[in-house]
Write a protein that holds these residues in place. Structure first.
Motif, short mmCIF file in Angstrom:
data_model
loop_
_atom_site.label_atom_id
_atom_site.label_comp_id
_atom_site.label_asym_id
_atom_site.label_seq_id
_atom_site.Cartn_x
_atom_site.Cartn_y
_atom_site.Cartn_z
N MET A 42 30.54 46.49 22.32
CA MET A 42 30.08 47.03 23.60
C MET A 42 31.05 46.61 24.70
O MET A 42 31.94 45.79 24.49
CB MET A 42 28.67 46.53 23.92
N GLU A 43 30.87 47.18 25.86
CA GLU A 43 31.64 46.77 27.04
C GLU A 43 30.74 45.97 27.94
O GLU A 43 29.59 46.36 28.20
CB GLU A 43 32.20 47.98 27.79
N ILE A 44 31.24 44.84 28.44
CA ILE A 44 30.46 43.94 29.29
C ILE A 44 31.21 43.75 30.62
O ILE A 44 32.40 43.43 30.62
CB ILE A 44 30.26 42.57 28.62
N ARG A 45 30.50 43.95 31.70
CA ARG A 45 31.10 43.78 33.02
C ARG A 45 30.24 42.83 33.84
O ARG A 45 29.02 42.99 33.92
CB ARG A 45 31.20 45.12 33.76
N ARG A 59 37.24 44.34 22.61
CA ARG A 59 37.37 42.98 22.08
C ARG A 59 38.41 42.14 22.84
O ARG A 59 39.06 41.27 22.28
CB ARG A 59 37.67 43.00 20.58
N GLN A 60 38.56 42.43 24.10
CA GLN A 60 39.43 41.66 24.98
C GLN A 60 38.65 41.20 26.20
O GLN A 60 37.84 41.95 26.74
CB GLN A 60 40.65 42.47 25.42
N VAL A 61 38.91 39.97 26.63
CA VAL A 61 38.28 39.42 27.82
C VAL A 61 39.30 39.42 28.96
O VAL A 61 40.43 38.95 28.78
CB VAL A 61 37.78 37.98 27.58
N THR A 62 38.92 39.96 30.10
CA THR A 62 39.80 40.02 31.26
C THR A 62 39.13 39.34 32.44
O THR A 62 37.96 39.62 32.75
CB THR A 62 40.15 41.47 31.64
N GLU A 63 39.85 38.45 33.10
CA GLU A 63 39.33 37.75 34.27
C GLU A 63 39.55 38.59 35.52
O GLU A 63 40.54 39.30 35.65
CB GLU A 63 40.02 36.41 34.43
N GLY A 64 38.63 38.48 36.47
CA GLY A 64 38.78 39.15 37.74
C GLY A 64 39.93 38.58 38.54
O GLY A 64 40.39 37.45 38.28
N MET A 65 40.39 39.33 39.54
CA MET A 65 41.56 38.93 40.32
C MET A 65 41.39 37.56 40.97
O MET A 65 42.34 36.78 41.07
CB MET A 65 41.82 39.99 41.41
N SER A 227 38.78 48.31 38.34
CA SER A 227 40.06 48.94 38.00
C SER A 227 41.22 47.97 38.18
O SER A 227 42.14 47.92 37.35
CB SER A 227 40.28 50.18 38.87
N LEU A 228 41.17 47.17 39.25
CA LEU A 228 42.22 46.18 39.48
C LEU A 228 42.21 45.11 38.39
O LEU A 228 43.27 44.68 37.93
CB LEU A 228 42.03 45.53 40.85
N ALA A 229 41.02 44.73 37.96
CA ALA A 229 40.91 43.71 36.92
C ALA A 229 41.47 44.23 35.60
O ALA A 229 42.11 43.49 34.84
CB ALA A 229 39.45 43.29 36.74
N GLN A 230 41.26 45.50 35.32
CA GLN A 230 41.76 46.09 34.07
C GLN A 230 43.28 46.07 33.99
O GLN A 230 43.85 46.05 32.90
CB GLN A 230 41.26 47.53 33.93
N ARG A 231 43.94 46.09 35.13
CA ARG A 231 45.39 46.08 35.14
C ARG A 231 45.98 44.71 34.81
O ARG A 231 47.16 44.59 34.52
CB ARG A 231 45.89 46.52 36.52
N ARG A 232 45.12 43.69 34.88
CA ARG A 232 45.60 42.35 34.56
C ARG A 232 45.82 42.23 33.05
O ARG A 232 45.30 43.00 32.26
CB ARG A 232 44.57 41.30 34.99
N ASN A 233 46.61 41.25 32.66
CA ASN A 233 46.80 40.99 31.24
C ASN A 233 45.51 40.46 30.65
O ASN A 233 44.96 39.47 31.13
CB ASN A 233 47.92 39.96 31.02
N SER A 234 45.02 41.10 29.62
CA SER A 234 43.78 40.69 28.99
C SER A 234 44.02 39.52 28.04
O SER A 234 45.10 39.37 27.48
CB SER A 234 43.16 41.86 28.22
N LYS A 235 42.98 38.70 27.88
CA LYS A 235 43.02 37.61 26.91
C LYS A 235 42.41 38.12 25.61
O LYS A 235 41.19 38.21 25.48
CB LYS A 235 42.24 36.40 27.43
#
Length: 250
Positions: A42-45, A59-65, A227-235
């Motif tokens: 699933m997608e979690i926000r 299956r990737q975790v991305t941190e907010g700006m 959208s800005l968070a998605q542009r970051r490198n995901s962990k």
């Protein structure tokens, strides 16, 4: 685990207890799928007000700006429906409303959780550090009163910190200097005790679900932040964990 319809779930708060914490430590905003089905695919926000705090997708975790190095999800527990948010180095700015969204195919479920600070920690009586700080400041002010009374105006220059300010004021006042400074010392002691209690005592935080209607403007800001968070490198989740989660799904 038993198979369940991935679109048949709700989000619930795991606990509503008050939590005693120190600023600078970790804190968990608890959230759980009910029933406890897997959230691996699933997608979690997570949002704090309109800022994207953390997201999980593919299956990737991305941190907010604004949350780099401060947030995480419990990826090893996603298969049990645990979508809780971990906050590191928690502080006053983390108090507020959090929106959790979980998306599965064509269904989006969300919950708003409020993190509230109860009385700034003054309810806690477990430590004497605040009283000690207040006593120290009070003694310092009384020493300043004695010095000023005995030595006159020149003494103000040798008293450090708050005591120096009180001493200087007393020296300028002339007659009755000792009484004036002693009274100020009592005030400093009281303020010091209160300040010490706030600084040193653990804060009491409470989590609870609220019914909040997010405005269209707020939703737009969330979308932009997302959208800005998605542009970051995901962990990306470590390969061994990804394989482990996939096996649990089979």
């Amino acid at each position: 685990m038993a198979e369940a319809n991935e679109n048949d779930f709700q989000l619930v708060l795991q606990t509503v207890e008050e939590n005693k914490v120190e600023w600078g430590t970790d804190f968990i905003v608890t959230c759980q799928l009910s029933p406890e089905i897997s959230a691996v695919d699933m997608e979690i926000r997570w949002f704090k007000e309109t800022d994207c705090v953390c997201l999980y997708k593919n299956r990737q975790v991305t941190e907010g700006m604004s949350y780099k190095g401060r947030v995480n999800l419990f990826t090893e527990e996603l298969d049990r429906g645990n979508v809780s948010l971990q906050l590191r180095d928690i502080g006053q700015s983390d108090v507020g409303d959090y929106l959790c969204q979980v998306i599965s195919t064509d269904k989006t479920e969300e919950i708003t959780i409020r993190l509230e600070l109860l009385q700034g920690g003054f309810r806690n009586r477990d430590t004497g550090k605040g009283a000690l700080l207040g006593a120290a400041l009070g003694v310092g002010a009384m020493v300043a009163a004695t010095v000023v009374t005995a030595a006159g105006a020149g003494a103000g220059a040798v008293v450090a910190g708050a005591g120096a300010m009180v001493a200087a004021a007393g020296a300028a006042a002339g007659t009755g200097t000792g009484a004036v400074v002693a009274g100020a010392g009592a005030v400093v002691a009281a303020v010091g005790a209160a300040a010490g209690a706030y600084i040193f005592n653990p804060k009491i935080l409470k989590l609870y679900v609220i019914q909040r209607t997010w405005s269209k403007e707020e939703r737009k800001k969330m979308t932009k932040s997302y959208s800005l968070a998605q542009r970051r490198n995901s962990k990306e989740i470590p390969p061994e964990l990804s394989v482990k989660l996939s096996q649990k799904q089979e």
